[in-house]
Design an enzyme around this catalytic site. Structure first.
Site, PDB file in Angstrom:
ATOM      1  N   ASP A   8       3.301  79.385  41.407  1.00 25.81           N
ATOM      2  CA  ASP A   8       2.655  77.562  42.808  1.00 25.81           C
ATOM      3  C   ASP A   8       2.143  76.249  41.681  1.00 25.81           C
ATOM      4  O   ASP A   8       1.500  76.971  40.508  1.00 25.81           O
ATOM      5  CB  ASP A   8       2.076  78.846  43.022  1.00 25.81           C
ATOM      6  CG  ASP A   8       1.862  77.595  44.325  1.00 25.81           C
ATOM      7  OD1 ASP A   8       2.617  76.364  44.747  1.00 25.81           O
ATOM      8  OD2 ASP A   8       0.502  77.326  45.093  1.00 25.81           O
ATOM      9  N   ASP A  10      -0.237  73.853  43.278  1.00 30.52           N
ATOM     10  CA  ASP A  10      -1.423  72.621  44.579  1.00 30.52           C
ATOM     11  C   ASP A  10      -2.176  74.018  44.352  1.00 30.52           C
ATOM     12  O   ASP A  10      -1.851  75.104  45.009  1.00 30.52           O
ATOM     13  CB  ASP A  10      -0.744  72.571  45.360  1.00 30.52           C
ATOM     14  CG  ASP A  10       0.437  71.413  45.569  1.00 30.52           C
ATOM     15  OD1 ASP A  10      -0.032  70.299  44.342  1.00 30.52           O
ATOM     16  OD2 ASP A  10       1.267  70.804  46.089  1.00 30.52           O
ATOM     17  N   ASP A 178      -1.892  80.622  44.609  1.00 34.85           N
ATOM     18  CA  ASP A 178      -3.585  80.464  45.225  1.00 34.85           C
ATOM     19  C   ASP A 178      -2.940  81.498  46.614  1.00 34.85           C
ATOM     20  O   ASP A 178      -3.892  81.036  48.014  1.00 34.85           O
ATOM     21  CB  ASP A 178      -4.029  79.168  45.565  1.00 34.85           C
ATOM     22  CG  ASP A 178      -3.012  78.620  46.210  1.00 34.85           C
ATOM     23  OD1 ASP A 178      -3.825  77.821  47.494  1.00 34.85           O
ATOM     24  OD2 ASP A 178      -1.343  78.013  45.872  1.00 34.85           O
TER      25      ASP A 178
END
Length: 216
Positions: A8, A10, A178
């Site tokens: 991922d 961001d 996250d």
């Protein structure tokens, strides 16, 4: 067999959110009014709450892209990368990407649109970017989303399409994320690694015995 690694973007590879930073940047540059930031924060909060209206959010993101010339947007983006993104790049993330490339292919899968994220993937020297795509016709954004948004189950679908086309297998892949919003993909891979995870995801990680690390 070489192993596929998915990252991922961001708040995983970056110490921040590129979409949010783009919004702040275009407000600072007076491309949009301050109201844009207020609206942006509402969407950002609902993303963290887990109830983001993805279609509404993408329509919102497209507005400033449709209202400005592509040539001008590309110039703005160059400056944005220097000013906002490079300071967000994490040494541990850069090192991890390099190490994972020795094991096999590395891809980024992000809900953020490719206009914002393509040059960021380039900074990490990652060729394969799976992102939300906006339609560009005659050098202008049309306001349409090309295919499905790369979000939640949509991210799974887009990654599965890439995996199939390139002859890899999700069931032996590793995914770093996250966000609780990435649970559908985290549950599909062999190895889920939680990077600076949000509270909801850390709770899930404990239940699933997933490794939790930090790039910060």
């Amino acid at each position: 067999m070489s192993k596929l690694t998915i990252f991922d973007l961001d708040n995983t590879l970056l110490a921040g959110d590129s979409d949010r930073a783009w919004g702040q940047y275009i407000v600072e540059k007076k491309i949009v009014s301050d109201d844009f930031l207020i609206e942006s924060e509402k969407f950002y909060n609902s993303y963290y709450e887990g109830d983001l209206d993805i279609d509404g959010f993408l329509a919102f993101c497209l507005k400033p892209l449709m209202q400005n010339k592509l040539s001008e947007l590309l110039e703005l983006r160059k400056d944005f990368i220097e000013e906002k993104i490079k300071p967000m790049m994490l040494d541990k993330a850069i090192k991890t990407v390099k190490l994972k490339k020795l094991e096999g292919p590395v891809i980024i899968a992000t809900a953020t649109n490719s206009f914002v994220t393509r040059p960021i993937a380039d900074l990490f020297e990652i060729k394969d970017l799976i992102a939300t795509e906006f339609v560009i016709k005659d050098n202008e954004f049309t306001g349409e989303v090309d295919g499905i948004p790369c979000f939640r189950e949509g991210k799974v679908k887009k990654v599965e399409e890439w995996v199939k086309a390139n002859g890899y297998n999700l069931s032996s892949a590793t995914f770093y994320s996250d966000s609780f919003n990435d649970l559908p993909l985290l549950q599909k891979v062999e190895t889920a690694i939680i990077v600076d995870g949000d509270d909801k995801l850390i709770k899930q990680a404990k239940n699933n015995d997933w490794k939790c690390i930090s790039f910060r």
